[in-house]
Structure formats: C-alpha cells, structure tokens
Design a protein around this motif. Structure first.
Motif, PDB file in Angstrom:
ATOM      1  N   MET A  28       0.817  -1.206   0.000  1.00  0.00           N
ATOM      2  CA  MET A  28       0.000   0.000   0.000  1.00  0.00           C
ATOM      3  C   MET A  28       0.856   1.264   0.000  1.00  0.00           C
ATOM      4  N   ARG A  29       2.107   1.152   0.436  1.00  0.00           N
ATOM      5  CA  ARG A  29       2.977   2.339   0.425  1.00  0.00           C
ATOM      6  C   ARG A  29       3.197   2.858  -0.987  1.00  0.00           C
ATOM      7  N   GLY A  30       3.082   2.006  -1.997  1.00  0.00           N
ATOM      8  CA  GLY A  30       3.287   2.427  -3.370  1.00  0.00           C
ATOM      9  C   GLY A  30       2.017   2.844  -4.090  1.00  0.00           C
ATOM     10  N   ALA A  31       0.885   2.911  -3.360  1.00  0.00           N
ATOM     11  CA  ALA A  31      -0.389   3.250  -3.995  1.00  0.00           C
ATOM     12  C   ALA A  31      -0.420   4.710  -4.427  1.00  0.00           C
ATOM     13  N   PHE A  32      -1.198   4.991  -5.454  1.00  0.00           N
ATOM     14  CA  PHE A  32      -1.397   6.366  -5.914  1.00  0.00           C
ATOM     15  C   PHE A  32      -2.472   7.012  -5.042  1.00  0.00           C
ATOM     16  N   ARG A  33      -2.147   8.208  -4.547  1.00  0.00           N
ATOM     17  CA  ARG A  33      -3.049   8.886  -3.613  1.00  0.00           C
ATOM     18  C   ARG A  33      -3.520  10.242  -4.122  1.00  0.00           C
ATOM     19  N   ASN A  34      -3.275  10.521  -5.386  1.00  0.00           N
ATOM     20  CA  ASN A  34      -3.855  11.696  -6.026  1.00  0.00           C
ATOM     21  C   ASN A  34      -3.932  11.432  -7.529  1.00  0.00           C
ATOM     22  N   SER A  35      -4.826  12.141  -8.195  1.00  0.00           N
ATOM     23  CA  SER A  35      -5.074  11.892  -9.614  1.00  0.00           C
ATOM     24  C   SER A  35      -3.883  12.273 -10.481  1.00  0.00           C
ATOM     25  N   LYS A  36      -3.126  13.283 -10.074  1.00  0.00           N
ATOM     26  CA  LYS A  36      -1.966  13.705 -10.881  1.00  0.00           C
ATOM     27  C   LYS A  36      -0.954  12.582 -11.012  1.00  0.00           C
ATOM     28  N   ASP A  37      -0.601  11.960  -9.892  1.00  0.00           N
ATOM     29  CA  ASP A  37       0.391  10.887  -9.931  1.00  0.00           C
ATOM     30  C   ASP A  37      -0.119   9.697 -10.745  1.00  0.00           C
ATOM     31  N   LEU A  38      -1.406   9.405 -10.620  1.00  0.00           N
ATOM     32  CA  LEU A  38      -1.977   8.298 -11.384  1.00  0.00           C
ATOM     33  C   LEU A  38      -1.937   8.601 -12.879  1.00  0.00           C
ATOM     34  N   LEU A  39      -2.321   9.798 -13.269  1.00  0.00           N
ATOM     35  CA  LEU A  39      -2.303  10.175 -14.680  1.00  0.00           C
ATOM     36  C   LEU A  39      -0.870  10.230 -15.212  1.00  0.00           C
ATOM     37  N   ASP A  40       0.061  10.707 -14.404  1.00  0.00           N
ATOM     38  CA  ASP A  40       1.471  10.711 -14.816  1.00  0.00           C
ATOM     39  C   ASP A  40       1.958   9.298 -15.086  1.00  0.00           C
ATOM     40  N   HIS A  41       1.530   8.355 -14.241  1.00  0.00           N
ATOM     41  CA  HIS A  41       1.918   6.956 -14.398  1.00  0.00           C
ATOM     42  C   HIS A  41       1.432   6.404 -15.737  1.00  0.00           C
ATOM     43  N   LEU A  42       0.278   6.905 -16.192  1.00  0.00           N
ATOM     44  CA  LEU A  42      -0.315   6.441 -17.444  1.00  0.00           C
ATOM     45  C   LEU A  42       0.069   7.329 -18.628  1.00  0.00           C
ATOM     46  N   ASN A  43       0.962   8.302 -18.367  1.00  0.00           N
ATOM     47  CA  ASN A  43       1.392   9.247 -19.413  1.00  0.00           C
ATOM     48  C   ASN A  43       0.210  10.001 -20.020  1.00  0.00           C
ATOM     49  N   LEU A  44      -0.723  10.390 -19.145  1.00  0.00           N
ATOM     50  CA  LEU A  44      -1.890  11.151 -19.568  1.00  0.00           C
ATOM     51  C   LEU A  44      -1.864  12.527 -18.912  1.00  0.00           C
ATOM     52  N   PRO A  45      -2.007  13.603 -19.682  1.00  0.00           N
ATOM     53  CA  PRO A  45      -2.055  14.945 -19.085  1.00  0.00           C
ATOM     54  C   PRO A  45      -3.367  15.165 -18.357  1.00  0.00           C
ATOM     55  N   ASN A  46      -3.316  15.979 -17.303  1.00  0.00           N
ATOM     56  CA  ASN A  46      -4.540  16.323 -16.582  1.00  0.00           C
ATOM     57  C   ASN A  46      -5.265  17.412 -17.352  1.00  0.00           C
ATOM     58  N   THR A  47      -6.428  17.099 -17.867  1.00  0.00           N
ATOM     59  CA  THR A  47      -7.172  18.022 -18.721  1.00  0.00           C
ATOM     60  C   THR A  47      -8.005  19.022 -17.933  1.00  0.00           C
ATOM     61  N   GLY A  48      -8.011  18.919 -16.630  1.00  0.00           N
ATOM     62  CA  GLY A  48      -8.857  19.774 -15.809  1.00  0.00           C
ATOM     63  C   GLY A  48     -10.213  19.168 -15.527  1.00  0.00           C
ATOM     64  N   ASN A  49     -10.457  17.976 -16.073  1.00  0.00           N
ATOM     65  CA  ASN A  49     -11.730  17.289 -15.841  1.00  0.00           C
ATOM     66  C   ASN A  49     -11.701  16.402 -14.603  1.00  0.00           C
ATOM     67  N   PHE A  50     -10.560  16.413 -13.903  1.00  0.00           N
ATOM     68  CA  PHE A  50     -10.395  15.522 -12.751  1.00  0.00           C
ATOM     69  C   PHE A  50      -9.946  16.363 -11.564  1.00  0.00           C
ATOM     70  N   ILE A  51     -10.802  16.437 -10.547  1.00  0.00           N
ATOM     71  CA  ILE A  51     -10.572  17.315  -9.413  1.00  0.00           C
ATOM     72  C   ILE A  51     -10.709  16.515  -8.129  1.00  0.00           C
ATOM     73  N   GLU A  52      -9.696  16.622  -7.257  1.00  0.00           N
ATOM     74  CA  GLU A  52      -9.746  15.925  -5.976  1.00  0.00           C
ATOM     75  C   GLU A  52     -10.866  16.509  -5.108  1.00  0.00           C
ATOM     76  N   ASN A  53     -11.450  15.650  -4.264  1.00  0.00           N
ATOM     77  CA  ASN A  53     -12.461  16.114  -3.322  1.00  0.00           C
ATOM     78  C   ASN A  53     -12.300  15.359  -2.009  1.00  0.00           C
ATOM     79  N   GLU A  54     -13.301  15.459  -1.147  1.00  0.00           N
ATOM     80  CA  GLU A  54     -13.161  14.864   0.192  1.00  0.00           C
ATOM     81  C   GLU A  54     -13.044  13.346   0.154  1.00  0.00           C
ATOM     82  N   PHE A  55     -13.490  12.716  -0.929  1.00  0.00           N
ATOM     83  CA  PHE A  55     -13.313  11.272  -1.105  1.00  0.00           C
ATOM     84  C   PHE A  55     -12.035  11.083  -1.921  1.00  0.00           C
ATOM     85  N   SER A  56     -10.950  10.862  -1.223  1.00  0.00           N
ATOM     86  CA  SER A  56      -9.626  10.958  -1.828  1.00  0.00           C
ATOM     87  C   SER A  56      -9.342   9.838  -2.827  1.00  0.00           C
ATOM     88  N   THR A  57      -8.443  10.125  -3.749  1.00  0.00           N
ATOM     89  CA  THR A  57      -7.979   9.124  -4.707  1.00  0.00           C
ATOM     90  C   THR A  57      -7.125   8.084  -3.988  1.00  0.00           C
TER      91      THR A  57
END
Length: 314
Positions: free
Chosen positions: A1-30
């Motif tokens: 679990m220490r290697g889990a992605f905990r925000n959308s930016k890191d997850l998208l970076d892992h997939l080589n996908l730019p953040n288009t602004g359509n993905f916003i963190e909220n109280e239910f965390s990534t």
C-alpha cells in the motif's frame, strides 16, 4: 500500500496522460494500488481508470442521489455500532474503515466510519453470539482483508467459538486490486476455521483479471473457500452485454462464479455512473441468451426495508 497512488496527478502521470482539468480531488480521496493501475490502458476511456479517477462530474447534484440511499446509517446495533443487520439470520460486521482502492461509485463513500469504526470487534462478535437466530456473519468494511493476519486470526478464532454461526462470508476487493495480499499466512488463517467459508469478490470488468488474480483465487480455493463475484452495472464501464458476458466467462476460467449484478445505488456524487432499470434489464436479457444459467448473475437492486435483495426480472 505504500506504493499506492493517492492523487489523480500521480496516477495520470503513471499512465502518461495529461490532466485536462476534468479531474478534481475532493473529500473522497484518490486511492489506487499500483497493481490495479498497471492493468489500465493509456486512455481516459479505460474502464478501470474510470472507476477510480475523481471526475469533475462528481460535482453534479441531484435530489434523488443522496449520501445514504440504503439507510445504513441508522441500522447499526446500539451496543456495537459496527454491526449492521438488515436481513434475518445474517449480520454484517464492519471490520475496517479502509479499503485498498477508493471506487468512485462506492455506496459507502459517505458512510460515517467515525461513528461506526470497529474499535471493539471482540464486543461486536460477542453481541452477535447472543442472537441464536444469526447463522451467518459477513465481514465487510471498508475491506476486511486490509487487516493483518494476526487481527483476522483473532476474529476467526472468536467466531469459531459461536456454535450457531455456520458460515463466514468475506466481502473483499483485495484479491483483484492487491492480489499479493493473499499470502501464505492469510490462507492458513482461513483454512483453520471450522465454519463454511464464502469469499465474495468484486470485479466489474474482464480487464481487471490477469495471472495475479488467478493465483490469488487459486490460493483462496485451496483454503476451502467458495468464490463468488458481484459486479455493479456502471455507465461507461460495463453497461454492455458483451463486456459482461466476457466477464462471466473469464471469472469461470479463474474459478469464480458470477453471483450478483447490482443496479447502481443512487449515491450522492455518482450520478454519472447511473444505469436505469430498463437498460439493466435489456443488458441482462442479452446475457441470458448467451450464457449458461450457472454463469448468469442475478440482476438485483437493494431496496431499503425489504427482507432481502430484490431480483429484477426481465
């Protein structure tokens, strides 16, 4: 679990996908395990990515979509708030307030775990043992397999002392999202119980299954467990008969029987996943025409106050 992605930016970076602004963190965390992310394709439309990426559509509100659509907040035991008893002869025990992955459609994403947290599981199991009508205990959460082997072993040992409990059922997503959790120590714990053991896993799309999940399922079967799967019908993920037919066949190849296909609950901030009953029935009818009966999951809906899940006929 220490290697889990905990925000959308890191997850998208892992997939080589730019953040288009359509993905916003909220109280239910990534929260996404690397194992699960490695099965995703490098596209925003990937069905695994859609399940875990916090979409801006979560900001859409609708009066019919509420935080507690199943009325679970008020069904807990007064003496042990981590016991939920909605159906006769079964009791659900919240063993953990954490999962290995935060699915965006989760029906417990708003659940008040601070009020129901399992700080005294021993007392809760004792309370269950006082009711001789209960023959099955369901370990849920969060995810019960987040607990370490020692914690799980203590739970199983206490349940084994209750003669009226015949079956232990575990609801878990870890064999899919973190298959490494199905370890030798865990299998030993499961194999030592004298109760019938049922493990209900949660797979929504055939792409979630690979050689690692097959190994995890094989290990669970070697412990003596019966393996069943439940899926949620999700718009943009699996609302297609052929996808679900492929899922049933792939589950069977890996030793798991399809069990339930849930119509989605009207949970606040999940409206973009919703599939209505009529569409669900059309999909299910196509599945029925192309699958043997033992591979056809029941299309069901949970209606608060009913004595069981409601099977939706075609």
């Amino acid at each position: 679990m220490r290697g889990a992605f905990r925000n959308s930016k890191d997850l998208l970076d892992h997939l080589n996908l730019p953040n288009t602004g359509n993905f916003i963190e909220n109280e239910f965390s990534t929260l996404v395990t690397k194992s699960f992310a490695n099965r995703m394709k490098n596209t925003y439309d990937d069905p695994l990515l859609r399940q875990v990426l916090p979409d801006v559509k979560e900001q859409n509100a609708h009066s019919a979509f509420v935080e507690d659509p199943l009325n679970e907040f008020s069904t807990s035991n007064k003496n042990s708030p981590n016991i939920l008893q909605k159906y006769q002869k079964r009791a659900l025990l919240i063993t953990s307030n954490a999962c290995a992955i935060n699915c965006r459609y989760c029906f417990r994403r708003h659940f008040p775990y601070k009020l129901h947290r399992p700080k005294n599981i021993e007392q809760a199991i004792f309370e269950i043992g006082l009711d001789s009508s209960i023959s099955e205990i369901i370990l849920s959460g969060g995810d019960p397999l987040i607990l370490d082997d020692e914690g799980l072993q203590a739970i199983f040992q206490q349940i084994d002392n209750i003669k009226t409990i015949k079956t232990i059922r575990i609801h878990t997503r870890l064999p899919i999202v973190l298959p490494q959790r199905i370890s030798e120590g865990l299998i030993h714990t499961l194999a030592c119980t004298d109760k019938k053991l049922v493990v209900v896993v949660h797979v929504n799309h055939p792409n979630e299954l690979d050689h690692e999940t097959k190994r995890a399922f094989d290990c669970l079967k070697n412990s003596g467990a019966w393996l069943l799967n439940q899926s949620v019908l999700l718009k943009g993920v699996n609302d297609d008969a052929q996808i679900l037919i492929d899922l049933s066949n792939k589950l069977f190849d890996q030793g798991v029987l399809p069990y339930y296909l849930h119509l989605p609950d009207k949970v606040a901030k999940t409206m973009h996943f919703f599939v209505d009953t009529k569409k669900g029935q059309r999909i299910h009818k196509k599945m029925q025409a192309n699958l043997p009966g033992y591979l056809l999951p029941n299309l069901i809906k949970e209606i608060p106050g009913q004595p069981s899940k409601t099977i939706i006929s075609a």
